[in-house]
Structure formats: C-alpha cells, structure tokens
Design a protein around this motif. Sequence first.
Motif, mmCIF file in Angstrom:
data_model
loop_
_atom_site.group_PDB
_atom_site.id
_atom_site.type_symbol
_atom_site.label_atom_id
_atom_site.label_comp_id
_atom_site.label_asym_id
_atom_site.label_seq_id
_atom_site.Cartn_x
_atom_site.Cartn_y
_atom_site.Cartn_z
ATOM 1 N N SER A 167 0.868 -1.163 -0.040
ATOM 2 C CA SER A 167 0.045 -0.151 -0.141
ATOM 3 C C SER A 167 0.817 1.299 0.105
ATOM 4 O O SER A 167 0.463 2.302 -0.701
ATOM 5 C CB SER A 167 -0.970 0.057 1.302
ATOM 6 O OG SER A 167 -1.605 1.395 1.462
ATOM 7 N N TRP A 168 1.891 1.128 0.792
ATOM 8 C CA TRP A 168 2.963 2.387 1.008
ATOM 9 C C TRP A 168 4.278 1.965 1.488
ATOM 10 O O TRP A 168 4.202 0.809 1.933
ATOM 11 C CB TRP A 168 2.061 3.625 1.687
ATOM 12 C CG TRP A 168 2.064 3.183 3.181
ATOM 13 C CD1 TRP A 168 0.959 2.397 3.960
ATOM 14 C CD2 TRP A 168 3.000 3.601 4.357
ATOM 15 N NE1 TRP A 168 1.256 2.348 5.128
ATOM 16 C CE2 TRP A 168 2.298 3.162 5.484
ATOM 17 C CE3 TRP A 168 3.900 4.441 4.314
ATOM 18 C CZ2 TRP A 168 2.971 3.361 6.808
ATOM 19 C CZ3 TRP A 168 4.687 4.558 5.791
ATOM 20 C CH2 TRP A 168 3.906 4.098 6.834
ATOM 21 N N ILE A 169 5.160 2.710 1.450
ATOM 22 C CA ILE A 169 6.436 2.349 1.976
ATOM 23 C C ILE A 169 7.135 3.398 2.743
ATOM 24 O O ILE A 169 6.846 4.648 2.667
ATOM 25 C CB ILE A 169 7.422 2.370 0.631
ATOM 26 C CG1 ILE A 169 7.183 1.420 -0.207
ATOM 27 C CG2 ILE A 169 8.961 2.156 1.062
ATOM 28 C CD1 ILE A 169 7.718 1.566 -1.786
ATOM 29 N N ALA A 170 7.398 2.874 3.921
ATOM 30 C CA ALA A 170 7.906 3.751 4.991
ATOM 31 C C ALA A 170 9.528 3.652 5.014
ATOM 32 O O ALA A 170 10.200 2.653 4.504
ATOM 33 C CB ALA A 170 7.711 3.180 6.363
ATOM 34 N N VAL A 171 10.264 4.874 5.168
ATOM 35 C CA VAL A 171 11.609 5.018 5.126
ATOM 36 C C VAL A 171 12.229 5.828 6.107
ATOM 37 O O VAL A 171 11.683 6.894 6.566
ATOM 38 C CB VAL A 171 12.076 5.704 3.558
ATOM 39 C CG1 VAL A 171 13.448 6.015 3.506
ATOM 40 C CG2 VAL A 171 11.546 4.836 2.220
ATOM 41 N N ASP A 172 13.284 5.200 6.676
ATOM 42 C CA ASP A 172 14.170 5.946 7.719
ATOM 43 C C ASP A 172 15.621 6.101 7.045
ATOM 44 O O ASP A 172 16.197 5.071 7.022
ATOM 45 C CB ASP A 172 14.127 5.111 8.853
ATOM 46 C CG ASP A 172 14.978 5.880 9.898
ATOM 47 O OD1 ASP A 172 15.359 6.962 10.125
ATOM 48 O OD2 ASP A 172 15.020 5.101 11.145
ATOM 49 N N TRP A 173 15.834 7.360 6.689
ATOM 50 C CA TRP A 173 17.122 7.467 6.045
ATOM 51 C C TRP A 173 17.992 8.357 6.821
ATOM 52 O O TRP A 173 17.940 9.700 6.951
ATOM 53 C CB TRP A 173 16.873 8.376 4.490
ATOM 54 C CG TRP A 173 17.898 7.950 3.611
ATOM 55 C CD1 TRP A 173 19.133 7.811 3.838
ATOM 56 C CD2 TRP A 173 17.430 7.925 2.108
ATOM 57 N NE1 TRP A 173 19.660 7.422 2.378
ATOM 58 C CE2 TRP A 173 18.634 7.416 1.468
ATOM 59 C CE3 TRP A 173 16.308 7.997 1.389
ATOM 60 C CZ2 TRP A 173 18.690 7.557 0.132
ATOM 61 C CZ3 TRP A 173 16.231 8.026 0.094
ATOM 62 C CH2 TRP A 173 17.480 7.816 -0.435
ATOM 63 N N GLY A 174 19.103 7.623 7.379
ATOM 64 C CA GLY A 174 19.916 8.330 8.255
ATOM 65 C C GLY A 174 21.313 8.771 7.671
ATOM 66 O O GLY A 174 21.379 8.413 6.199
ATOM 67 N N THR A 175 22.104 9.332 8.221
ATOM 68 C CA THR A 175 23.521 9.717 7.909
ATOM 69 C C THR A 175 24.195 8.286 7.097
ATOM 70 O O THR A 175 24.940 8.446 6.223
ATOM 71 C CB THR A 175 24.361 10.334 8.795
ATOM 72 O OG1 THR A 175 23.854 11.389 9.383
ATOM 73 C CG2 THR A 175 25.647 10.604 8.177
ATOM 74 N N THR A 176 24.003 7.204 7.664
ATOM 75 C CA THR A 176 25.154 6.116 7.283
ATOM 76 C C THR A 176 24.194 4.991 6.764
ATOM 77 O O THR A 176 24.620 4.058 6.218
ATOM 78 C CB THR A 176 25.830 5.373 8.381
ATOM 79 O OG1 THR A 176 25.090 5.028 9.675
ATOM 80 C CG2 THR A 176 26.919 6.545 8.883
ATOM 81 N N GLN A 177 22.829 4.935 7.066
ATOM 82 C CA GLN A 177 22.084 3.932 6.599
ATOM 83 C C GLN A 177 20.784 4.142 6.111
ATOM 84 O O GLN A 177 20.128 5.256 6.632
ATOM 85 C CB GLN A 177 22.056 2.965 7.860
ATOM 86 C CG GLN A 177 21.292 1.707 7.466
ATOM 87 C CD GLN A 177 21.039 0.598 8.493
ATOM 88 O OE1 GLN A 177 20.879 0.997 9.840
ATOM 89 N NE2 GLN A 177 21.548 -0.761 8.312
ATOM 90 N N LEU A 178 20.187 3.479 5.191
ATOM 91 C CA LEU A 178 18.915 3.620 4.619
ATOM 92 C C LEU A 178 18.277 2.331 4.972
ATOM 93 O O LEU A 178 18.694 1.218 4.610
ATOM 94 C CB LEU A 178 18.835 3.716 3.035
ATOM 95 C CG LEU A 178 17.675 3.387 1.982
ATOM 96 C CD1 LEU A 178 16.872 4.408 2.648
ATOM 97 C CD2 LEU A 178 18.099 3.705 0.837
ATOM 98 N N ARG A 179 17.040 2.487 5.278
ATOM 99 C CA ARG A 179 16.082 1.435 5.782
ATOM 100 C C ARG A 179 14.764 1.615 5.246
ATOM 101 O O ARG A 179 14.288 2.866 5.433
ATOM 102 C CB ARG A 179 15.836 1.338 7.470
ATOM 103 C CG ARG A 179 17.206 0.809 8.134
ATOM 104 C CD ARG A 179 17.006 0.560 9.426
ATOM 105 N NE ARG A 179 16.286 1.636 10.225
ATOM 106 C CZ ARG A 179 15.972 1.573 11.490
ATOM 107 N NH1 ARG A 179 15.705 0.221 12.056
ATOM 108 N NH2 ARG A 179 15.525 2.732 12.024
ATOM 109 N N ALA A 180 13.983 0.624 4.664
ATOM 110 C CA ALA A 180 12.700 0.817 4.247
ATOM 111 C C ALA A 180 12.044 -0.372 4.630
ATOM 112 O O ALA A 180 12.398 -1.566 4.757
ATOM 113 C CB ALA A 180 12.744 1.067 2.838
#
Length: 301
Positions: A5-18
């Motif tokens: 349905s949708w995509i959640a993203v936590d995008w930090g300085t050193t890592q990308l998580r989805a």
Amino acid sequence: MSEVSWIAVDWGTTQLRAWAISAGGEVLQRGASARGMGSLAPDQFEAALLELIDGWLSGDKVTEVVACGMVGARQGWCEAPYAEVPCAPQAMARVIRPQVSDTRMRVSIIPGLCQRAPADVLRGEETQIAGLLAVQPDYHGLVCLPGTHSKWAEVGEGQVLGFQTFMTGELFALLSGQSVLRHGMRGDQPLDWSAFELGLRAATERPLLGALFGLRAEGLLEGLAPAAAWARLSGLLIGQELRGLPERWQGLPVCVIGDGEAAERYRHALATLNLSARTLDAERVTLAGLAAAHRHIRGGT
C-alpha cells in the motif's frame, strides 16, 4: 503476498532502511543498505532508494513513500526546513516532496525540529516521538533516544516542549578509538556492568577531563583491564550526560527508545538514580510515527 500500500523509509547519515507496508499496516518486506545521506550527492538519492524498493513498486499505480531522517537535511535529497518547538513532533504542513523521475512513486520527507535557546536540532527522532504518542497519546515526560548523538526531549499535551542533544556516543567512539585511551581499552567483550557502574559514580566525583586520563593512569599503574576501562569510559560519559539534564526535568517519567545494549546502558544508568524507565523498540515506534504521517498525507486522522 499482500499488495504493497505504501513504503516507510528511515534515511539516516550512514544507513537507509525501508519497509513495504500493506493497507492493513502489516510489514510485508524489509530492506536496508549502507547508502546513507553522508555518502550521496543530491542527484543520487532517487537511484539509491530505487535500488532498495524497486521490486515493491507497481506499474499501474503511484505508491506513497514517506521518509524521515537526514534525507531532509540541508546536505540531503531536498531540505525540509525545521519546525520550531514547542510544536507537534511532525510538522506535516512543512513536508517536502522532491521531484522524482520514476512515476511509480511519490516521496514525502518529514521535517525535523529546532530549538532557538539553547540552540539545538534533530531529524528522525521527531518521528519516533510521534510513534510514542501514537501508542500513548497522553504521555507527559521525557523521551531518551540513545545514539551517536543522544537526544532527550520533553513531551506533553501532544507536543515536543524542548529537547537537548548530547554528543556522548561520538565522544565515546573518538576517545576509545583515537585518543591515548585507546591503548588501554578493548570493546570486543560483553559489557562489564560493574565497571560501567564505577564509571557512573566517577561522573559525580571527579571533573570529567581529569577522570578521563585517570583511566589511562589506572591501566598503567594498577593494571585496569582493557574491557573494564572500556566499560568505565561508557559509564563516565553517560553519567556526565545525565548530570547535564535540565533541573526542570527532574521527577518526570522517562521512556527510552532504542534496542540492544545501547538502550540497556541508559536504562541501567537511570536505575542507579532510582529512576525507572520503560523501553520501547525503535523500529516499532519509527513505523508508528511514519504511519501517523502517512495517514495525514492521505487525509486521514
């Protein structure tokens, strides 16, 4: 598998998580990469994101991507200007939508928060605070968010009232890995909790700068074990952090948001001050905060 349905993203300085999320809120898939904000130029963010989520996108609809963290920093994909406290943790009126070439997605970036006096900023943690309030809307107390730069925020009546950042984690890494103290430290063993508590007590007994070199001297003169010195340093710095909290926060309940040993160190340190802190899983509250933002973007409650 259920439809994304949708995509959640936590995008930090050193890592990308989805996370790929279903209409019912179920996490369908998780993805992570080392392509954090610090390694990307502004024109590289879309490609880095697509590397992770391309398989979750559909050709016959536009999928909403809701992102928080350093992706919205001045050096990020597209700057999402800070909202000034006191305010709700997520300033949805300030959400930024960077231009994308892939028509299968629409990206929304949540802004961070700022404080004028004393000057302070945060990005990403506002979404975790929003997640806490989604779980417990009437929470009034402190939120501790351990990290390279640990954050403490006062929350009440659905707002972030004030916050303070401590460079404890970064200072620990620099001192244990690059200073003269590195010669007498080892961090490849389970944390020595007794030594950690000694460090906490030392934070109230000696000036920090003298106590730091004292660890080196004890190693040379008294044979302080490297693992114990490493734990003592951690306790000393966290103890100094706790001493630096504003007096007006004394007596407020504390919620620690984090995982593993890092969160446990703070919970343990607070317990030595006779403060009982609850701990919430970081992924859980991050997703709850991103879901709250997604509902707002879709026009929900």
